[in-house]
Motif scaffolding. Structure first.
Motif, PDB file in Angstrom:
ATOM      1  N   LEU A   1       5.085   5.866 -11.436  1.00 60.43           N
ATOM      2  CA  LEU A   1       4.686   4.572 -10.858  1.00 60.43           C
ATOM      3  C   LEU A   1       5.921   3.696 -10.630  1.00 60.43           C
TER       4      LEU A   1
ATOM      5  N   HIS B   1       1.446  13.915  -5.673  1.00 59.51           N
ATOM      6  CA  HIS B   1       1.721  12.748  -4.826  1.00 59.51           C
ATOM      7  C   HIS B   1       1.246  12.990  -3.405  1.00 59.51           C
TER       8      HIS B   1
ATOM      9  N   ASP C   1       8.999   4.610 -10.071  1.00 62.50           N
ATOM     10  CA  ASP C   1       9.780   5.110  -8.929  1.00 62.50           C
ATOM     11  C   ASP C   1       9.160   4.664  -7.604  1.00 62.50           C
ATOM     12  N   LEU C   2       7.823   4.758  -7.527  1.00 59.95           N
ATOM     13  CA  LEU C   2       7.131   4.346  -6.300  1.00 59.95           C
ATOM     14  C   LEU C   2       7.403   2.867  -6.006  1.00 59.95           C
TER      15      LEU C   2
ATOM     16  N   ASN D   1       6.956   0.682  -2.625  1.00 60.88           N
ATOM     17  CA  ASN D   1       5.530   0.986  -2.436  1.00 60.88           C
ATOM     18  C   ASN D   1       4.697   0.121  -3.376  1.00 60.88           C
TER      19      ASN D   1
ATOM     20  N   LYS E   1       0.120   4.965  -1.287  1.00 63.20           N
ATOM     21  CA  LYS E   1       0.475   6.157  -2.050  1.00 63.20           C
ATOM     22  C   LYS E   1      -0.677   6.533  -2.973  1.00 63.20           C
TER      23      LYS E   1
ATOM     24  N   ILE F   1      -1.097   1.309  -4.176  1.00 60.33           N
ATOM     25  CA  ILE F   1      -1.173   2.573  -4.918  1.00 60.33           C
ATOM     26  C   ILE F   1      -2.620   2.856  -5.342  1.00 60.33           C
TER      27      ILE F   1
ATOM     28  N   ASP G   1      10.834   1.973  -4.917  1.00 62.70           N
ATOM     29  CA  ASP G   1      11.072   2.360  -3.521  1.00 62.70           C
ATOM     30  C   ASP G   1      10.301   1.475  -2.540  1.00 62.70           C
TER      31      ASP G   1
ATOM     32  N   SER H   1       0.556  10.709   0.523  1.00 62.81           N
ATOM     33  CA  SER H   1       0.747   9.444   1.247  1.00 62.81           C
ATOM     34  C   SER H   1      -0.296   9.304   2.348  1.00 62.81           C
TER      35      SER H   1
ATOM     36  N   LEU I   1      -1.762   8.914  -6.169  1.00 67.94           N
ATOM     37  CA  LEU I   1      -1.318   9.768  -7.278  1.00 67.94           C
ATOM     38  C   LEU I   1      -2.543  10.443  -7.865  1.00 67.94           C
TER      39      LEU I   1
END
Lengths: 159, 117
Positions: free
Chosen positions: B37, B10, B39-40, B45, B17, B48, B43, B12, B19
């Protein structure tokens, strides 16, 4: 199907339209593997544009679907397969790929649809060297014998 | 076992974000990526980039993961962009028609700059 099936899920499909009184065939592909075609003495990988079913709305699916037409001569052939065949690996993690299948189509010995299938499967078996198979291996072959004489040889496969 | 076959790194870059996938993405390891994915996105986000440079293999189950969240992130103005695929991995995406649905770019920098443009 888009929106009505689990978001992880999609279906791939190939479609071949044979016209009994014409040497013309039409190919379309919904995210499935390419068509391998023997035509006019050469072989080619035919990959018309097309999305897997269930990945996008009908509008987007239709807008991106390409139909590919060919005119076959006597002796020309077409081979369809699933990714379990092209992705069959040997102990060195190498895929079977398209080339051995194209080699079979090129071979003058490929005089019948049944012999194309059996030679491809023999070649796949030899490639795998006993390495376990992880996916289904499905194949379909047909040879153009002339108008009104398109034989899939489906009926001739011994049961 | 899954950690050996497949890892996710991960990073930033502002609100984007990144990955980085490594190894084999198949039916066994796809849930790992799906939860990363998920979880991101949970939160907050929604921008990606997924880097495939070190990904050696992807199966149909692995491809399905990218369809799970794409609508959700796009509805909030975000996106999932894919970058640096090996030719063999790109072929799998390409056959299924993903280039018509996802932005697939050659380098992370291109994907990142598209988010900031």
């Amino acid at each position: 199907m888009f929106g009505n099936i689990d978001r992880h899920t999609y279906i791939t499909l190939s479609c071949v339209i044979l016209e009994p009184n014409s040497p013309k065939i039409s190919l379309a592909r919904a995210g499935h593997m390419p068509f391998l075609v023997k035509q006019h003495g050469g072989v080619s990988v035919v990959t018309p544009r097309g999305l897997g079913i269930g990945l996008a709305s009908a509008k987007i699916f239709d807008a991106n679907l390409e139909e590919f037409s060919l005119e076959l001569s006597v002796g020309d052939s077409c081979f369809l397969f699933t990714d379990g065949l092209s992705e069959l690996q040997n102990p060195q993690s190498q895929d079977f790929g398209y080339e051995p299948m194209l080699d079979v189509l090129r071979s003058p010995a490929s005089l019948s649809a049944q012999s194309i299938i059996s030679e491809v499967m023999k070649s796949a078996d030899s490639h795998a060297q006993g390495h376990p198979q992880h996916d289904d291996m499905t194949a379909l072959a047909f040879i153009f014998k002339g108008t009104n004489k398109i034989l899939s040889e489906y009926d001739s496969i011994p049961l | 076992m899954n950690d050996v076959k497949f890892t996710i790194d991960h990073q930033s870059f502002g609100d984007v974000k990144l990955l980085k996938l490594q190894g084999y993405l198949d039916a066994h390891t796809a849930p790992h990526l799906e939860s990363a994915l998920g979880d991101l996105i949970q939160d907050g986000n929604h921008k990606i980039v997924v880097n495939f440079k070190e990904l050696d293999y992807i199966s149909s189950a692995g491809l399905g993961v990218f369809m799970v969240y794409i609508e959700d992130v796009r509805m909030t103005g975000g996106d999932i962009k894919l970058s640096e695929m090996k030719p063999k991995v790109f072929t799998v995406f390409d056959l299924l028609g993903f280039p018509m649905l996802f932005e697939i770019v050659e380098h992370d920098q291109i994907a990142l700059s598209k988010f900031t443009a």
